[in-house]
Write an enzyme that holds these catalytic residues in place. Structure first.
Site, PDB file in Angstrom:
ATOM      1  N   HIS A   1      96.157  52.734  14.949  1.00 44.11           N
ATOM      2  CA  HIS A   1      95.788  52.407  13.568  1.00 44.11           C
ATOM      3  C   HIS A   1      97.081  52.300  12.772  1.00 44.11           C
ATOM      4  O   HIS A   1      97.836  53.280  12.703  1.00 44.11           O
ATOM      5  CB  HIS A   1      94.935  53.511  12.938  1.00 44.11           C
ATOM      6  CG  HIS A   1      93.713  53.888  13.724  1.00 44.11           C
ATOM      7  ND1 HIS A   1      92.438  53.514  13.365  1.00 44.11           N
ATOM      8  CD2 HIS A   1      93.575  54.639  14.843  1.00 44.11           C
ATOM      9  CE1 HIS A   1      91.571  54.007  14.224  1.00 44.11           C
ATOM     10  NE2 HIS A   1      92.229  54.707  15.134  1.00 44.11           N
TER      11      HIS A   1
ATOM     12  N   PHE B   1      91.656  43.821  10.728  1.00 49.87           N
ATOM     13  CA  PHE B   1      92.425  44.032   9.496  1.00 49.87           C
ATOM     14  C   PHE B   1      91.416  44.574   8.470  1.00 49.87           C
ATOM     15  O   PHE B   1      90.731  43.799   7.810  1.00 49.87           O
ATOM     16  CB  PHE B   1      93.020  42.712   8.990  1.00 49.87           C
ATOM     17  CG  PHE B   1      94.151  42.150   9.811  1.00 49.87           C
ATOM     18  CD1 PHE B   1      93.995  41.858  11.156  1.00 49.87           C
ATOM     19  CD2 PHE B   1      95.381  41.889   9.222  1.00 49.87           C
ATOM     20  CE1 PHE B   1      95.035  41.327  11.912  1.00 49.87           C
ATOM     21  CE2 PHE B   1      96.432  41.363   9.962  1.00 49.87           C
ATOM     22  CZ  PHE B   1      96.269  41.082  11.307  1.00 49.87           C
ATOM     23  N   ASP B   2      91.327  45.889   8.387  1.00 50.14           N
ATOM     24  CA  ASP B   2      90.221  46.463   7.619  1.00 50.14           C
ATOM     25  C   ASP B   2      90.391  46.290   6.110  1.00 50.14           C
ATOM     26  O   ASP B   2      89.432  46.447   5.365  1.00 50.14           O
ATOM     27  CB  ASP B   2      90.050  47.949   7.968  1.00 50.14           C
ATOM     28  CG  ASP B   2      89.498  48.118   9.386  1.00 50.14           C
ATOM     29  OD1 ASP B   2      88.853  47.179   9.886  1.00 50.14           O
ATOM     30  OD2 ASP B   2      89.721  49.179   9.989  1.00 50.14           O
TER      31      ASP B   2
ATOM     32  N   GLY C   1      92.439  43.368   4.656  1.00 42.71           N
ATOM     33  CA  GLY C   1      92.461  41.945   4.343  1.00 42.71           C
ATOM     34  C   GLY C   1      91.270  41.169   4.868  1.00 42.71           C
ATOM     35  O   GLY C   1      90.903  40.141   4.309  1.00 42.71           O
ATOM     36  N   GLU C   2      90.669  41.623   5.968  1.00 46.29           N
ATOM     37  CA  GLU C   2      89.513  40.901   6.523  1.00 46.29           C
ATOM     38  C   GLU C   2      88.192  41.494   6.052  1.00 46.29           C
ATOM     39  O   GLU C   2      87.244  40.765   5.781  1.00 46.29           O
ATOM     40  CB  GLU C   2      89.543  40.944   8.062  1.00 46.29           C
ATOM     41  CG  GLU C   2      90.647  40.100   8.673  1.00 46.29           C
ATOM     42  CD  GLU C   2      90.708  40.203  10.192  1.00 46.29           C
ATOM     43  OE1 GLU C   2      91.344  39.334  10.797  1.00 46.29           O
ATOM     44  OE2 GLU C   2      90.149  41.155  10.783  1.00 46.29           O
TER      45      GLU C   2
ATOM     46  N   HIS D   1      96.141  56.397  19.254  1.00 49.85           N
ATOM     47  CA  HIS D   1      94.874  56.997  19.656  1.00 49.85           C
ATOM     48  C   HIS D   1      94.525  56.696  21.110  1.00 49.85           C
ATOM     49  O   HIS D   1      93.983  55.648  21.437  1.00 49.85           O
ATOM     50  CB  HIS D   1      93.752  56.506  18.721  1.00 49.85           C
ATOM     51  CG  HIS D   1      92.547  57.390  18.757  1.00 49.85           C
ATOM     52  ND1 HIS D   1      91.498  57.279  17.869  1.00 49.85           N
ATOM     53  CD2 HIS D   1      92.224  58.422  19.573  1.00 49.85           C
ATOM     54  CE1 HIS D   1      90.589  58.183  18.158  1.00 49.85           C
ATOM     55  NE2 HIS D   1      91.001  58.887  19.185  1.00 49.85           N
TER      56      HIS D   1
ATOM     57  N   TYR E   1      83.863  53.100  12.617  1.00 46.27           N
ATOM     58  CA  TYR E   1      84.835  54.099  12.175  1.00 46.27           C
ATOM     59  C   TYR E   1      84.615  54.479  10.722  1.00 46.27           C
ATOM     60  O   TYR E   1      84.200  53.657   9.919  1.00 46.27           O
ATOM     61  CB  TYR E   1      86.252  53.515  12.285  1.00 46.27           C
ATOM     62  CG  TYR E   1      87.166  54.293  13.205  1.00 46.27           C
ATOM     63  CD1 TYR E   1      87.156  54.075  14.575  1.00 46.27           C
ATOM     64  CD2 TYR E   1      88.047  55.251  12.691  1.00 46.27           C
ATOM     65  CE1 TYR E   1      87.999  54.782  15.406  1.00 46.27           C
ATOM     66  CE2 TYR E   1      88.892  55.958  13.531  1.00 46.27           C
ATOM     67  CZ  TYR E   1      88.863  55.725  14.885  1.00 46.27           C
ATOM     68  OH  TYR E   1      89.695  56.424  15.710  1.00 46.27           O
ATOM     69  N   GLU E   2      84.949  55.730  10.374  1.00 43.04           N
ATOM     70  CA  GLU E   2      85.058  56.141   8.982  1.00 43.04           C
ATOM     71  C   GLU E   2      86.512  56.453   8.677  1.00 43.04           C
ATOM     72  O   GLU E   2      87.200  57.103   9.478  1.00 43.04           O
ATOM     73  CB  GLU E   2      84.218  57.401   8.688  1.00 43.04           C
ATOM     74  CG  GLU E   2      82.858  57.144   8.106  1.00 43.04           C
ATOM     75  CD  GLU E   2      81.871  56.527   9.090  1.00 43.04           C
ATOM     76  OE1 GLU E   2      82.128  56.585  10.311  1.00 43.04           O
ATOM     77  OE2 GLU E   2      80.841  55.995   8.633  1.00 43.04           O
TER      78      GLU E   2
ATOM     79  N   ASP F   1     105.115  50.352  -5.438  1.00 45.61           N
ATOM     80  CA  ASP F   1     105.987  49.741  -6.447  1.00 45.61           C
ATOM     81  C   ASP F   1     106.578  50.870  -7.282  1.00 45.61           C
ATOM     82  O   ASP F   1     105.976  51.331  -8.251  1.00 45.61           O
ATOM     83  CB  ASP F   1     105.171  48.760  -7.305  1.00 45.61           C
ATOM     84  CG  ASP F   1     106.029  48.075  -8.358  1.00 45.61           C
ATOM     85  OD1 ASP F   1     107.212  48.439  -8.512  1.00 45.61           O
ATOM     86  OD2 ASP F   1     105.497  47.189  -9.049  1.00 45.61           O
TER      87      ASP F   1
END
Ligand code: CO
Length: 645
Positions: free
Chosen positions: A442, A307-308, A310-311, A601, A392-393, A449
């Site tokens: 991904h 989870f890039d 939230g983690e 991917h 990863y980027e 909003d």
């Protein structure tokens, strides 16, 4: 008066002073940390996973006028490494005191960058790890890289309540070589991050590292193509945007740029200046979560579900961008201010890049009988940042166009996550000798909003249907669009259908354009897919939002993250799937639209050793928001006036 109807400030006087939505400054961060330390006996055993602006209430921001007094507040997450307890604090910078302090039971805050550094060091120093390396004939620790990963949650009893990491290991060919090219597949150090101590070294089988070094840096290449001539982008009169602090005006676009360590760039109060009125479009927009589930069932691989947001925090991992390399043209950079895990201010210089790009043709028509061609060049404003999440980027790009279109695009590059394997893998692709690049997806979740000309909006699904052949459709050619109002949260859980030309349309049912149609914007899906993970799998429990492309909720200030506030090690059922069980009404109300897109991917050899950029995203297009094309007042370019006629 709401933002929707605020008169445009036509004066050229810059607006001075900070705004309620400005990110915390370095001084404000330092003050907030000092207040909490002083009032709450926060000792050296505390870490600061997050120190950010506590955004003021939406109603306050919408009624705010320049010069109004406002309170500045910081929201802090703290982790006590001694007890493992997590706390949330609010520090009022205006009042100079901590106004809220809560212990949050049963959660693990995000992983912090310096935890990664410390974790790698303790693994490398551990005798059992060195023994496991020796078994593989590895003695030079300088060649070994240890990548700590969030472990997820797979229901194992011995993992409950322990803040831990499971690490992936790699062996460089030389000290400067590509580490990710040579995985030490099967070697998994498990580390208690509160104690910062190795729990165990899992050895799931010795596989030799792949033979090739996988080099990509220029220093390892002796020949380059030689036929590239210079291409210069010049803006002799400067850019066409105005920037005042975090407030941006570009042609008719008007918005504020924010930044959080979790989400990276946040857009606030996006509006468009139309006939002297600033019309609101989005109150807040960000990528609120992303998850990358991998598809290999082996024990060293099924845990890979980062989870890039939230983690790990894509903002925390943002690059410091370089002119002429990452960005071309006349650039305006914004720095990002955040903290390390010890609460010390850290600055990412040039974290956000803003610039203009030529984007081909905006519109054209040739009246051939009169030999008259009318054409306009398109230009777009680009707001971007790039994060490095281990291998990863990700580039995160917002584009604003002259015809009222907004586009969001992710640029995926960097190095594939691989295992080592001889032979033909089922769940991956051989991308170099004995390098198995694992299948993955991904998923990106946008929190949008919308406030189209005011906060009360509705969402429709639009499908195109063929008219049956018959007396009303004798030649069988007729088709028509059908709009269906999404009335409740559960009715608004939708997936794409490209063959129905499906899109979703947000409208303000009480504001009409000159044709009597409700003003609206549509979401045009791009590249997208659904998860291949089983509905009962642990990852689908933790990231249930991935199951649908569209969710709509009524605005709630505390509903910010689709997999919950603390996804790290969380067992799941948080966020969107939980909130929407209430099945709240969403018509003609202040809606938040959650749009998920997925990039599938199956790796290719051409993705190796560094992946050429892949693109994924979606488009927000005005649909009746204007009574006609808003791009007709873009002037002919000077060269056209001279010679294109
Ligand atoms: Co990928």
């Amino acid at each position: 008066m709401t933002l929707a109807h605020a008169a445009v400030n036509q004066s050229s006087q810059p607006i001075v002073g900070s705004h309620p939505l400005d990110p915390l400054t370095a001084d404000e961060i330092a003050t907030a940390v000092a207040l909490v330390r002083a009032e709450r006996q926060v000792g050296d055993h505390f870490r600061f996973p997050s120190v950010v602006l506590h955004e003021p209430a939406k109603a306050f921001v919408l009624s705010y006028r320049l010069g109004d007094a406002f309170e500045r507040e910081a929201f802090l997450v703290l982790l006590d490494n001694e007890t493992g307890n997590t706390y949330e604090a609010i520090a009022s910078l205006t009042q100079g005191k901590v106004t809220s302090w809560l212990q949050i039971p049963g959660v693990q805050p995000n992983i912090m960058a310096d935890e990664l550094v410390e974790c790698e060091a303790v693994v490398k120093a551990h005798p059992a790890f060195r023994d496991a390396l020796a078994k593989r004939g590895i003695t030079d620790l300088n060649l070994v890289m240890v990548d700590p990963w969030a472990p997820g949650n797979f229901g194992f009893a011995d993992e409950v309540g322990i803040r831990f990491s499971r690490c992936l290991c790699y062996l460089r060919a030389t000290p400067n070589s590509n580490a990710y090219a040579r995985p030490l597949d099967g070697l998994v150090p498990v580390v208690d991050l509160n104690k910062m101590a190795v729990i165990r070294i899992e050895d799931l089988g010795t596989m030799p590292p792949p033979p090739e070094p996988g080099e990509y840096e220029a220093q390892f290449r002796s020949e380059f193509r030689t036929d590239i001539k210079p291409l210069h982008i010049t803006q002799p009169e400067g850019p066409s945007f105005d920037v005042d602090g975090h407030h941006v005006r570009w042609q008719k676009w008007n918005f504020r740029i924010g930044f959080t360590p979790r989400e990276g760039v946040v857009l606030h109060t996006v509006g468009y200046e139309d006939e002297g009125q600033l019309r609101s479009i989005l109150y807040r927009a960000s990528m609120a979560e992303m998850v990358v589930p991998y598809g290999d069932p082996r024990p060293q691989h099924y845990r890979k579900n980062a989870f890039d947001v939230g983690e790990h925090g894509v903002g925390m991992l943002a690059n410091s961008l370089k002119l002429g390399c990452d960005c071309l043209g006349h650039i305006h950079y914004f720095d990002a201010h955040l903290t390390n895990s010890r609460g010390e201010v850290s600055v990412i210089e040039n974290a956000i890049c803003m610039h203009e790009e030529d984007y081909g043709i905006l519109w054209k028509h040739t009246d051939w009988r009169r030999d008259s061609a009318e054409v306009r060049r398109s230009r777009r404003l680009v707001v971007s940042f790039i994060s490095t999440v281990d291998n990863y980027e990700y580039g995160f790009f917002w584009y604003f166009y002259q015809d009222g279109t907004i586009q969001y695009e992710i640029k995926l590059t960097g190095i594939l996550l691989c295992g080592s394997l001889a032979g033909s893998p089922k769940y991956g692709t051989v991308v170099a000798p004995e390098v198995n690049a694992i299948n993955h997806q991904h998923f990106f979740c946008m929190r949008l909003d919308f406030d189209l000309d005011g906060s009360a909006n509705s969402v429709y699904e639009v499908n195109t249907e063929a008219e049956p052949m018959g007396p009303d459709n004798p030649m069988g050619n007729a088709f028509y669009a059908v709009s269906s109002l999404l009335q409740t949260e559960q009715a608004a859980q939708r997936i794409v259908d490209p063959l129905a030309g499906r899109y979703w349309k947000v409208v303000n049912p009480t504001v009409q354009n000159r044709l009597g149609q409700p003003v609206g914007f549509k979401i045009i899906p791009g590249d997208t897919i659904l998860p291949f993970a089983h509905p009962d799998s642990p990852i689908m429990k933790r990231a249930g939002f991935m199951a649908k492309h569209l969710w709509v909720t009524p605005y709630a200030a505390d509903e910010q993250y689709p997999a919950g506030k603390y996804p790290n090690q969380n067992p799941g059922d948080q966020g969107l799937p939980q909130w929407t069980q209430a099945n709240r009404a969403i018509a003609n109300t202040d809606v938040v639209v959650w749009y998920n897109f997925g990039h599938h991917h199956i790796p290719r050899p051409e993705d190796w050793p560094v992946m050429p950029t892949a693109y994924s995203g979606f488009i927000l297009k005005p649909v009746g928001f204007f009574g006609a094309s808003p791009a007709m007042d873009v002037p002919p370019s000077p060269r056209q006036q001279a010679s294109c006629h």
